[in-house]
Design a protein around this motif. Structure first.
Motif, PDB file in Angstrom:
ATOM      1  N   VAL A 183       0.849  -1.204   0.000  1.00  0.00           N
ATOM      2  CA  VAL A 183       0.000   0.000   0.000  1.00  0.00           C
ATOM      3  C   VAL A 183       0.880   1.248   0.000  1.00  0.00           C
ATOM      4  O   VAL A 183       2.014   1.223   0.495  1.00  0.00           O
ATOM      5  CB  VAL A 183      -0.943   0.027   1.230  1.00  0.00           C
ATOM      6  N   PRO A 184       0.383   2.367  -0.540  1.00  0.00           N
ATOM      7  CA  PRO A 184       1.118   3.634  -0.432  1.00  0.00           C
ATOM      8  C   PRO A 184       1.246   4.041   1.036  1.00  0.00           C
ATOM      9  O   PRO A 184       0.357   3.761   1.852  1.00  0.00           O
ATOM     10  CB  PRO A 184       0.236   4.622  -1.206  1.00  0.00           C
ATOM     11  N   ASP A 239       7.537  -5.560 -10.673  1.00  0.00           N
ATOM     12  CA  ASP A 239       8.032  -4.190 -10.761  1.00  0.00           C
ATOM     13  C   ASP A 239       6.915  -3.252 -11.213  1.00  0.00           C
ATOM     14  O   ASP A 239       6.703  -2.179 -10.632  1.00  0.00           O
ATOM     15  CB  ASP A 239       9.214  -4.130 -11.726  1.00  0.00           C
ATOM     16  N   ALA A 240       6.179  -3.661 -12.254  1.00  0.00           N
ATOM     17  CA  ALA A 240       5.073  -2.840 -12.749  1.00  0.00           C
ATOM     18  C   ALA A 240       3.959  -2.733 -11.711  1.00  0.00           C
ATOM     19  O   ALA A 240       3.335  -1.676 -11.560  1.00  0.00           O
ATOM     20  CB  ALA A 240       4.530  -3.427 -14.043  1.00  0.00           C
ATOM     21  N   MET A 241       3.701  -3.811 -10.969  1.00  0.00           N
ATOM     22  CA  MET A 241       2.696  -3.764  -9.917  1.00  0.00           C
ATOM     23  C   MET A 241       3.051  -2.697  -8.890  1.00  0.00           C
ATOM     24  O   MET A 241       2.207  -1.877  -8.493  1.00  0.00           O
ATOM     25  CB  MET A 241       2.583  -5.133  -9.229  1.00  0.00           C
ATOM     26  N   CYS A 242       4.296  -2.704  -8.459  1.00  0.00           N
ATOM     27  CA  CYS A 242       4.725  -1.730  -7.453  1.00  0.00           C
ATOM     28  C   CYS A 242       4.582  -0.298  -7.953  1.00  0.00           C
ATOM     29  O   CYS A 242       4.137   0.595  -7.215  1.00  0.00           O
ATOM     30  CB  CYS A 242       6.173  -2.001  -7.048  1.00  0.00           C
ATOM     31  N   ARG A 243       4.928  -0.080  -9.195  1.00  0.00           N
ATOM     32  CA  ARG A 243       4.844   1.279  -9.747  1.00  0.00           C
ATOM     33  C   ARG A 243       3.394   1.735  -9.891  1.00  0.00           C
ATOM     34  O   ARG A 243       3.074   2.911  -9.698  1.00  0.00           O
ATOM     35  CB  ARG A 243       5.581   1.337 -11.084  1.00  0.00           C
ATOM     36  N   PRO A 264      10.579   0.771  -0.651  1.00  0.00           N
ATOM     37  CA  PRO A 264      11.027   2.029  -0.034  1.00  0.00           C
ATOM     38  C   PRO A 264      11.214   3.171  -1.029  1.00  0.00           C
ATOM     39  O   PRO A 264      10.800   4.304  -0.770  1.00  0.00           O
ATOM     40  CB  PRO A 264      12.359   1.639   0.623  1.00  0.00           C
ATOM     41  N   ALA A 265      11.824   2.883  -2.174  1.00  0.00           N
ATOM     42  CA  ALA A 265      12.087   3.930  -3.158  1.00  0.00           C
ATOM     43  C   ALA A 265      10.802   4.480  -3.773  1.00  0.00           C
ATOM     44  O   ALA A 265      10.774   5.617  -4.265  1.00  0.00           O
ATOM     45  CB  ALA A 265      13.000   3.401  -4.259  1.00  0.00           C
ATOM     46  N   LEU A 266       9.729   3.705  -3.733  1.00  0.00           N
ATOM     47  CA  LEU A 266       8.464   4.127  -4.338  1.00  0.00           C
ATOM     48  C   LEU A 266       7.468   4.645  -3.306  1.00  0.00           C
ATOM     49  O   LEU A 266       6.309   4.922  -3.637  1.00  0.00           O
ATOM     50  CB  LEU A 266       7.840   2.957  -5.103  1.00  0.00           C
TER      51      LEU A 266
END
Length: 310
Positions: A183-184, A239-243, A264-266
């Motif tokens: 989650v964000p 990777d695309a899911m996270c973005r 963490p980076a996102l």
């Protein structure tokens, strides 16, 4: 059309490898048209090859109907042996080709997306350090496709989800991971250390193809609760899911090992889930261990020895 039956011994030298491949593709596709398309020849040429193969065997190999084709009893026998034969010939060709190009072997693995998140990169790094002369051929596919590739001899090993049918294959656990909710950081659910699965289902999700083993697992769990997971966006990689989650398009459920390097980076956080079976295993599948090539056998032994991540 009935194929004449003969009592004369079958001439082994008259079996054509191309026709055997075409026969296997036709049976798998359930249609001569689809088999011809996969093999890359016209339907007329495929029909001619099948007629010649049936004439050589002396029995009908395919039972034809408006719904397609299925193998006859003779066809089932041919299919079983043709899989073995084609697989061994392809392995022989690859092995000899490797030596022509200076390599010491060829490892063919088909795997689902989860395997690329942690298990395969770390395990193959260790494997390559131990066997630098072996060439590795990887395919990123659905678990069912990976299992079918092993069953038909296209690949020697497959890494699949543990809810994948594996009839006729031998398997061993190769990695266990925990599914987590992504989650964000500013999301209402981010303040909870553990989120109820049913609460998460109140929100939109970013997911992968519905036929992946991961999405089937989540959908089945939602169905058991009398709920449906609403996938707003479908992508093809973690990777695309996270973005997409970072962009606010929904939440995601994915393996912790795959999410942890990216979160963490996102600006994302991982939360435990309650009400969903989160322990998820990956399996290493093979047909017959005794017939594995030396590179494939070395990979299996690496996993069994515990030198690969679990």
């Amino acid at each position: 059309m009935n194929t004449p039956q003969s009592s004369a011994p079958i001439n082994l030298g008259r079996f054509d490898l191309g026709s055997l491949r075409l026969f296997l593709m036709t049976v798998e596709a359930g249609s001569l048209t689809a088999g011809a398309d996969r093999y890359g020849i016209s339907l007329a040429a495929a029909s001619k090859r099948m007629a010649e193969l049936e004439a050589h065997v002396g029995h009908p190999l395919l039972e034809r109907s408006k719904r397609g084709v299925v193998p006859t009893p003779a066809g089932q026998t041919l299919q079983r042996h043709a899989i073995e034969l084609v697989a061994q010939l392809e392995q022989m060709a690859l092995a000899l080709n490797d030596f022509r190009h200076g390599t010491q072997g060829h490892l063919r693995i088909w795997a689902n997306t989860s395997a690329f998140g942690h298990f395969l990169p770390t395990t193959l790094a260790r494997f390559s350090a131990l066997h630098p002369g072996i060439k590795v051929d990887l395919e990123d596919v659905l678990s069912e496709e990976a299992a079918r590739a092993v069953a038909t001899g296209v690949a020697e090993l497959a890494v699949i989800g543990d809810n994948t049918p594996t009839e006729g294959l031998h398997t061993l656990p190769c990695e266990t991971d925990e599914l987590v909710l992504l989650v964000p950081a500013g999301h209402a659910l981010a303040v909870r250390e553990t989120v109820a699965f049913t609460d998460a289902l109140d929100h939109d999700f970013v997911g992968m193809n519905r036929s992946t083993s991961l999405m089937r697992h989540i959908a089945a769990a939602a169905g058991a609760c009398g709920r449906v997971m609403h996938a707003r966006v479908q992508v093809r990689s973690f990777d695309a899911m996270c973005r997409m989650v970072s962009a606010g398009l929904g939440l995601a459920i994915l393996p912790r090992a795959s999410a942890l390097p990216l979160a963490p980076a996102l600006g994302l956080v991982l939360r435990r889930l309650d009400g969903l079976w989160t322990r998820r295993r990956l399996l290493l599948a093979m047909r017959d261990r005794q017939q594995l090539s030396p590179p494939a056998r070395a990979f299996v032994e690496l996993v069994e020895a515990g030198d690969a991540p679990r």
